[in-house]
Design a protein around this motif. Sequence first.
Motif, PDB file in Angstrom:
ATOM      1  N   ALA A  27       0.927  -1.243   0.125  1.00  0.00           N
ATOM      2  CA  ALA A  27      -0.256   0.103   0.061  1.00  0.00           C
ATOM      3  C   ALA A  27       1.149   1.513  -0.149  1.00  0.00           C
ATOM      4  O   ALA A  27       0.395   2.020  -0.620  1.00  0.00           O
ATOM      5  CB  ALA A  27      -1.183   0.217   0.766  1.00  0.00           C
ATOM      6  N   ILE A  28       2.010   1.241   0.896  1.00  0.00           N
ATOM      7  CA  ILE A  28       2.943   2.567   0.358  1.00  0.00           C
ATOM      8  C   ILE A  28       3.350   1.951  -0.315  1.00  0.00           C
ATOM      9  O   ILE A  28       4.013   3.634  -0.651  1.00  0.00           O
ATOM     10  CB  ILE A  28       3.810   1.850   1.910  1.00  0.00           C
ATOM     11  CG1 ILE A  28       3.381   2.154   3.566  1.00  0.00           C
ATOM     12  CG2 ILE A  28       5.290   3.015   1.927  1.00  0.00           C
ATOM     13  CD1 ILE A  28       4.151   1.862   3.618  1.00  0.00           C
ATOM     14  N   ALA A  29       3.189   1.461  -1.211  1.00  0.00           N
ATOM     15  CA  ALA A  29       4.016   1.933  -2.769  1.00  0.00           C
ATOM     16  C   ALA A  29       3.174   2.148  -3.867  1.00  0.00           C
ATOM     17  O   ALA A  29       3.857   2.956  -4.425  1.00  0.00           O
ATOM     18  CB  ALA A  29       4.541   0.508  -3.390  1.00  0.00           C
ATOM     19  N   ALA A  30       2.110   2.359  -3.452  1.00  0.00           N
ATOM     20  CA  ALA A  30       1.594   2.960  -4.041  1.00  0.00           C
ATOM     21  C   ALA A  30       0.622   4.011  -4.061  1.00  0.00           C
ATOM     22  O   ALA A  30      -0.066   4.305  -5.215  1.00  0.00           O
ATOM     23  CB  ALA A  30       0.092   1.321  -4.877  1.00  0.00           C
ATOM     24  N   HIS A  31       0.542   3.549  -3.386  1.00  0.00           N
ATOM     25  CA  HIS A  31      -0.686   4.985  -1.882  1.00  0.00           C
ATOM     26  C   HIS A  31       0.366   5.786  -1.677  1.00  0.00           C
ATOM     27  O   HIS A  31       1.534   6.007  -0.379  1.00  0.00           O
ATOM     28  CB  HIS A  31      -1.633   5.038  -1.162  1.00  0.00           C
ATOM     29  CG  HIS A  31      -2.795   3.582  -2.074  1.00  0.00           C
ATOM     30  ND1 HIS A  31      -3.563   4.137  -3.659  1.00  0.00           N
ATOM     31  CD2 HIS A  31      -2.855   2.074  -2.273  1.00  0.00           C
ATOM     32  CE1 HIS A  31      -4.209   2.831  -3.676  1.00  0.00           C
ATOM     33  NE2 HIS A  31      -3.274   2.164  -3.658  1.00  0.00           N
ATOM     34  N   ARG A  32      -0.435   7.371  -1.895  1.00  0.00           N
ATOM     35  CA  ARG A  32       0.452   8.517  -0.824  1.00  0.00           C
ATOM     36  C   ARG A  32      -0.258   8.612   0.526  1.00  0.00           C
ATOM     37  O   ARG A  32       0.312   9.234   1.565  1.00  0.00           O
ATOM     38  CB  ARG A  32       0.693   9.983  -1.339  1.00  0.00           C
ATOM     39  CG  ARG A  32       0.034   9.929  -3.224  1.00  0.00           C
ATOM     40  CD  ARG A  32       2.619   9.961  -2.795  1.00  0.00           C
ATOM     41  NE  ARG A  32       2.797   8.213  -2.907  1.00  0.00           N
ATOM     42  CZ  ARG A  32       3.675   8.027  -2.604  1.00  0.00           C
ATOM     43  NH1 ARG A  32       5.163   7.735  -1.404  1.00  0.00           N
ATOM     44  NH2 ARG A  32       3.677   6.000  -2.604  1.00  0.00           N
ATOM     45  N   LEU A  33      -1.627   8.137   1.464  1.00  0.00           N
ATOM     46  CA  LEU A  33      -2.090   8.077   2.383  1.00  0.00           C
ATOM     47  C   LEU A  33      -2.275   6.820   2.686  1.00  0.00           C
ATOM     48  O   LEU A  33      -3.363   5.887   1.688  1.00  0.00           O
ATOM     49  CB  LEU A  33      -3.372   8.819   2.200  1.00  0.00           C
ATOM     50  CG  LEU A  33      -4.154   9.744   3.707  1.00  0.00           C
ATOM     51  CD1 LEU A  33      -3.433   9.444   4.475  1.00  0.00           C
ATOM     52  CD2 LEU A  33      -5.397   9.907   3.743  1.00  0.00           C
ATOM     53  N   VAL A  34      -2.295   5.644   3.576  1.00  0.00           N
ATOM     54  CA  VAL A  34      -2.677   5.015   4.280  1.00  0.00           C
ATOM     55  C   VAL A  34      -2.973   4.736   5.768  1.00  0.00           C
ATOM     56  O   VAL A  34      -1.973   5.481   5.958  1.00  0.00           O
ATOM     57  CB  VAL A  34      -1.141   3.502   3.773  1.00  0.00           C
ATOM     58  CG1 VAL A  34      -1.976   2.528   4.213  1.00  0.00           C
ATOM     59  CG2 VAL A  34      -0.862   4.000   2.301  1.00  0.00           C
ATOM     60  N   LEU A  35      -4.557   4.027   5.999  1.00  0.00           N
ATOM     61  CA  LEU A  35      -4.138   4.160   7.009  1.00  0.00           C
ATOM     62  C   LEU A  35      -3.810   2.178   7.502  1.00  0.00           C
ATOM     63  O   LEU A  35      -4.530   1.831   7.020  1.00  0.00           O
ATOM     64  CB  LEU A  35      -6.248   4.063   7.261  1.00  0.00           C
ATOM     65  CG  LEU A  35      -6.607   5.697   7.136  1.00  0.00           C
ATOM     66  CD1 LEU A  35      -8.313   5.809   7.866  1.00  0.00           C
ATOM     67  CD2 LEU A  35      -5.558   6.935   8.443  1.00  0.00           C
ATOM     68  N   HIS A  36      -3.516   2.112   8.814  1.00  0.00           N
ATOM     69  CA  HIS A  36      -3.519   1.040   9.306  1.00  0.00           C
ATOM     70  C   HIS A  36      -4.092   0.797  10.602  1.00  0.00           C
ATOM     71  O   HIS A  36      -4.015   1.815  11.933  1.00  0.00           O
ATOM     72  CB  HIS A  36      -1.948   0.914   9.321  1.00  0.00           C
ATOM     73  CG  HIS A  36      -1.548  -0.557  10.028  1.00  0.00           C
ATOM     74  ND1 HIS A  36      -1.368  -0.459  11.657  1.00  0.00           N
ATOM     75  CD2 HIS A  36      -1.289  -1.267   9.899  1.00  0.00           C
ATOM     76  CE1 HIS A  36      -1.125  -1.358  12.466  1.00  0.00           C
ATOM     77  NE2 HIS A  36      -1.456  -2.334  10.976  1.00  0.00           N
ATOM     78  N   THR A  37      -4.429  -0.150  11.172  1.00  0.00           N
ATOM     79  CA  THR A  37      -5.031  -0.409  12.371  1.00  0.00           C
ATOM     80  C   THR A  37      -5.477  -1.776  13.081  1.00  0.00           C
ATOM     81  O   THR A  37      -4.809  -2.272  12.284  1.00  0.00           O
ATOM     82  CB  THR A  37      -6.679  -0.631  12.786  1.00  0.00           C
ATOM     83  OG1 THR A  37      -6.994  -1.337  11.129  1.00  0.00           O
ATOM     84  CG2 THR A  37      -7.403   1.314  11.717  1.00  0.00           C
ATOM     85  N   GLY A  38      -5.571  -1.358  14.148  1.00  0.00           N
ATOM     86  CA  GLY A  38      -4.339  -2.564  15.567  1.00  0.00           C
ATOM     87  C   GLY A  38      -4.244  -2.551  16.917  1.00  0.00           C
ATOM     88  O   GLY A  38      -4.108  -1.698  17.237  1.00  0.00           O
ATOM     89  N   GLY A  39      -3.919  -3.115  17.571  1.00  0.00           N
ATOM     90  CA  GLY A  39      -3.635  -3.233  18.478  1.00  0.00           C
ATOM     91  C   GLY A  39      -2.210  -2.852  19.202  1.00  0.00           C
ATOM     92  O   GLY A  39      -1.633  -2.202  17.785  1.00  0.00           O
TER      93      GLY A  39
END
Length: 754
Positions: A380-392
Amino acid sequence: MSTESAAAENESGARPDTDPAAAASAEAEPVSADDAGAGSTGTDDTEESAVAAPPDETDEDDAEAASEDGAAKGAEVSEAEAELAAQREFRERIAERKAAKEAPIDAGTKLSGTAADLLAAVRAVESGEKPVAAPVLARTEPEPRRDTSAASPAEPVRRPQAVGQASPDPEAVTAVRAVLVEGGAPDSLAAATAAALGEGAGDELRADPWQLLRVSGVRPEQADGFARALLGAECGPDDERRGRAVTVWLLEQAADAGHTALDLPVLADALGKRGVPDPEEAVQSAVAEGDALIFHDPLEDAPAAAPAPATDEEDGEEEEAERPVRVLVGLERYALAEESLADGLARLLNATPKDEGSATAGLEEAAGAARGTTAELIRAIAAHRLVLHTGGEAARAEPVAAAAAAGGLGLRVCVAAHGADGRRRAAELLGPDAPETATATVAGLLAQAEGPGLDRDGAFALDLLVVLDAPQLDVGDAAMLVELLADGTCLVLSGDPGTLWSAGPGRVFADVAAAEICPRITSRTPDFGPIGELVSGIGIGELNQVEAPGKEVVIVPVRDPAEAIHRTVQLVADSVPRAIGVPAEQTQVITPGHGGAAGTRALNVALKERLNPGPGQFGGFDPGDRVVYVTGRGRIRPGVVVGADAEGLRIECDGSPVLVPKEQVEQGAVRHGWAVTGHQAVGVRWPAAVVVLPGDATQALSRPWVYTAFGRGERHLSVVQGADAALPRAVAEVPAKPRTTRLRSLVRSQVPAS
């Protein structure tokens, strides 16, 4: 789950319920030194606001300490002062852009350049015009922005850390003091009032006594008494000055509760309860004076109204259907931040990567070598300029691993966390070979005291910025971060959506997720162990019993607050060190609020008496005291008192010496830290945590609060349970309090949902 029993049955107390918009008293007394001061609102656990919020989310003392940070002069410049300087520079830059625009634009319509150009917003309430729905917009082209991809690898530019705001003019303070004394208000408010009102503060206060409401901690009934003493028979509830001041005060209270704006009907109702006879006129007055702004935001989920039939004069053409709107009222600075953030996110999303060749190929190769969610995140980082990541908690390793992979390819990366503890844990995950500039706190990054600094074009010298604990970003900090990112830089917002929201206004992480404008990578890495299992259940509304053979989780029932304090001290000083092997200095007590019979104040008194007794020789503190230094709203630096001198209190935070100027200590910027609130504990973990739930604090409990507090212990969690059935009920039935914000609609108006 093991249970350590206490004698007798539980007894649940109840805190008196307060009306958040209670009517102002018609016979309110003048402000007195006992009930109004530079740092006190007269309430411990509750906050009067247009929309009530848990005390630990809207801690008045923390907000006041944050606002006062940087005002004192000292030998060293604090992290908070540098951040305040950065915020002032940011506001000034936006204000210049605002002044360059002549024509007003509607909220939600197309923005030209950065969204700071908004601020001539619709004045419909003032003019009496019918609200007009903003049209749905096509994708907005971003304003041209510097490109740093070809910049030479010179040493990053760091802005000198300027001292905070200068003290108010002594003559202005003297003039204000005379007016305060004449109106029966404590003269201790003089400096704060002069700073709040600026040049000519004395004359302004005499002409409009309700301007005293601009001082932190002053309530409407106190300002009414002050105004009555100055104006006599001229003072009345229908005074236009009063209505305008109470409007601004209510909007400030709403911001403290997390809102960036209020629905007009909600604000009007709160004004009515505060004794304002004509709420609509009060709002119009505030708008006309530039104290507030009005926005017409389309209701995205509401069906459009049927179009009006065509007339003969219109040659058979039908009018376009109008979309229902909601009318919002907000303060200028939060409108600036939200509009600027929306525009900045659109700019990032519309920008092309700095290097579409080797870096992208390298990231794809790195993703192939990674596993699970980390591989998805790298792609996702390679293809996009804004990425959300969720987790504990366990999932924090994934964005850090992605940053490490990018750094290994020669990309400039930085991982920013909410506090120093988060930065330390990120640095441990990156490994000893990572440069110091690869990690930072959000505050340190914004102040350019940590991280990579700025390049020659005034943007962060970065190709990838990973922000951990992203739910803690308020609109101000988020707007500043995005403003300082160059085109082509990738921004990863990572966090646990189950935790408490930011202490400041806004719900940035949740709004961006709801807008669906970028990829969202959800971690599949669970939090292991009994504590992880317990917290994971809380996140979905279930308070489960868990097997804890090593006493990782212990429940201690108590009958009343006095027993809660006794058992807490026993746990910290004896039981946890003996049974778990965690010393008292590594065990943190967490409770819902500062006040009450078992709030942080009462608990810290008891814990100090047991763990570090002393006379409080340095303004209430002794060497060896555990303290927290409040560096901003919702941000603390845990530390230990080392000593004091004429310059201030000397403490040690994270192994580094810190001087807190005497003025800041007097304003409450340093507090005893054996016990903290849930919001102060966000982003920090300790080897052991003792969560105290007294019966008189049950109204403050919610699922996010319990989720956050129970997750602060790494090896051990003790729960001093005096809330009885209120605890499982809060987990199952009490979600986060809603916040009124505009970011989701603003972003969606510029960027189509992905």
